[in-house]
Design an enzyme around this catalytic site. Structure first.
Site, PDB file in Angstrom:
ATOM      1  N   ASP A  69       0.847  -1.192   0.000  1.00 43.28           N
ATOM      2  CA  ASP A  69       0.000   0.000   0.000  1.00 43.28           C
ATOM      3  C   ASP A  69       0.883   1.243   0.000  1.00 43.28           C
ATOM      4  O   ASP A  69       1.312   1.716   1.043  1.00 43.28           O
ATOM      5  CB  ASP A  69      -0.922   0.012   1.212  1.00 43.28           C
ATOM      6  CG  ASP A  69      -1.963   1.124   1.136  1.00 43.28           C
ATOM      7  OD1 ASP A  69      -1.759   2.078   0.357  1.00 43.28           O
ATOM      8  OD2 ASP A  69      -2.975   1.038   1.848  1.00 43.28           O
ATOM      9  N   HIS A 121       0.407   8.148   3.555  1.00 44.68           N
ATOM     10  CA  HIS A 121       1.058   7.530   4.703  1.00 44.68           C
ATOM     11  C   HIS A 121       2.558   7.815   4.782  1.00 44.68           C
ATOM     12  O   HIS A 121       3.237   7.283   5.668  1.00 44.68           O
ATOM     13  CB  HIS A 121       0.811   6.025   4.666  1.00 44.68           C
ATOM     14  CG  HIS A 121      -0.630   5.680   4.492  1.00 44.68           C
ATOM     15  ND1 HIS A 121      -1.593   5.997   5.432  1.00 44.68           N
ATOM     16  CD2 HIS A 121      -1.296   5.092   3.461  1.00 44.68           C
ATOM     17  CE1 HIS A 121      -2.777   5.598   4.995  1.00 44.68           C
ATOM     18  NE2 HIS A 121      -2.627   5.053   3.805  1.00 44.68           N
TER      19      HIS A 121
END
Length: 303
Positions: free
Chosen positions: A206, A211
């Site tokens: 991911d 993030h």
């Protein structure tokens, strides 16, 4: 409109072959904190942690299913389906469900078939329900469902969907936050989140810049990068398995949650658990933010 609900719902399922190895499993486990369990005196060498990190005794935590194959998770796959063209900065993961049909092998090849099962109009947002079925040569392995909120894409007069999926400003995508059970939890544990946890977890596939990239995080409305919701999801399941299920990953049958708020790397999770018949109810909060709920409506069903 960037989301064409009719096109998305009518699109043919997408089928991909996925492969994973024991190294992928171990990397995922490290990404959710294996080997750093604060409840163990020497976690890096404790037998309870080695089942997640040592290839000769490897057990697969069922939440590995969300990253198996190394490709993007269901949230990102859903955004590549026909009828969907949106800005990733407007996307929030609202909820996740996983049903395990049998234990996940440490190495494997399988076929993943995914489709947009529903598109709902939540007024201020659109909700995509991405459903994926995974099977290998021996039959079904797992089924998963991701609820994907896209801010600013609602309001076309479409079906609002079940009330349980209602949009609320109090969470990144879920409805009104569920209250915890009135009784005291059967068990409470705390799990620190490493400052570099998101950087480690994203190695499992991911690579959403939310993030890792501060500039992208600000564009998405956050003052700094946030932890993957599925990382919190994995940390929580591991805590339940390690404490209430005797460390037996094969007992997990289903795992459902709603993401109530983001977690920031470096924070501490408080995980409260209530035993029931064949299930564990869970609430997760961020200790440093006055125990703000981060996972709600969370249930682990087990044998």
């Amino acid at each position: 409109m960037p989301i064409d609900a009719a096109v998305a719902a009518a699109a043919e399922p997408r089928t991909d072959e996925i492969r994973w190895t024991a190294k992928d499993v171990r990397l995922y486990h490290l990404g959710i904190g294996a080997g750093t369990n604060p409840d163990r005196e020497n976690p890096a060498t404790d037998p309870g942690e080695l089942r997640y990190t040592l290839e000769s005794r490897l057990h697969v935590l069922p939440s590995f299913a969300t990253v198996a194959g190394g490709g993007p998770p269901g949230v990102i796959r859903g955004l590549s389906m026909p009828g969907v063209a949106v800005d990733l900065a407007d996307v929030l993961h609202g909820g996740q469900s996983l049903r395990v049909h049998r234990p996940i092998p440490a190495e494997g090849t399988a076929v993943a078939t995914g489709r947009i099962a529903a598109v709902y109009d939540k007024g201020t947002a659109a909700l995509l329900v991405m459903r994926t079925e995974v099977a290998d040569a021996d039959g079904p392995l797992w089924s998963e469902e991701a609820q994907i909120f896209v801010r600013g894409e609602g309001g076309w007069g479409g079906d609002r969907g079940p009330s349980a999926l209602a949009h609320s400003r109090r969470g990144p995508g879920g409805g009104p936050l569920a209250a915890p059970p009135a009784e005291e939890p059967d068990l409470t544990v705390v799990r620190p989140v490493r400052p570099d946890q998101a950087l480690l977890y994203r190695l499992s596939g991911d690579s959403n810049p939310l993030h890792a990239d501060p500039a992208f995080a600000r564009r998405a409305g956050f003052d700094r990068p946030v932890l993957h919701g599925l990382c919190t999801y994995g940390i929580t399941l591991k805590a339940v398995v390690d404490t209430l299920l005797g460390g037996d990953v094969t007992r997990v049958r289903r795992y459902d949650t709603r993401f109530a708020a983001v977690v920031y790397p470096g924070e501490t999770l408080r995980i409260r658990m209530w035993r029931g018949e064949g299930r564990v109810r869970v609430m997760v909060s961020a200790v440093e933010r006055s125990d703000a709920p981060v996972l709600t409506d969370t249930t682990v069903r087990h044998t």
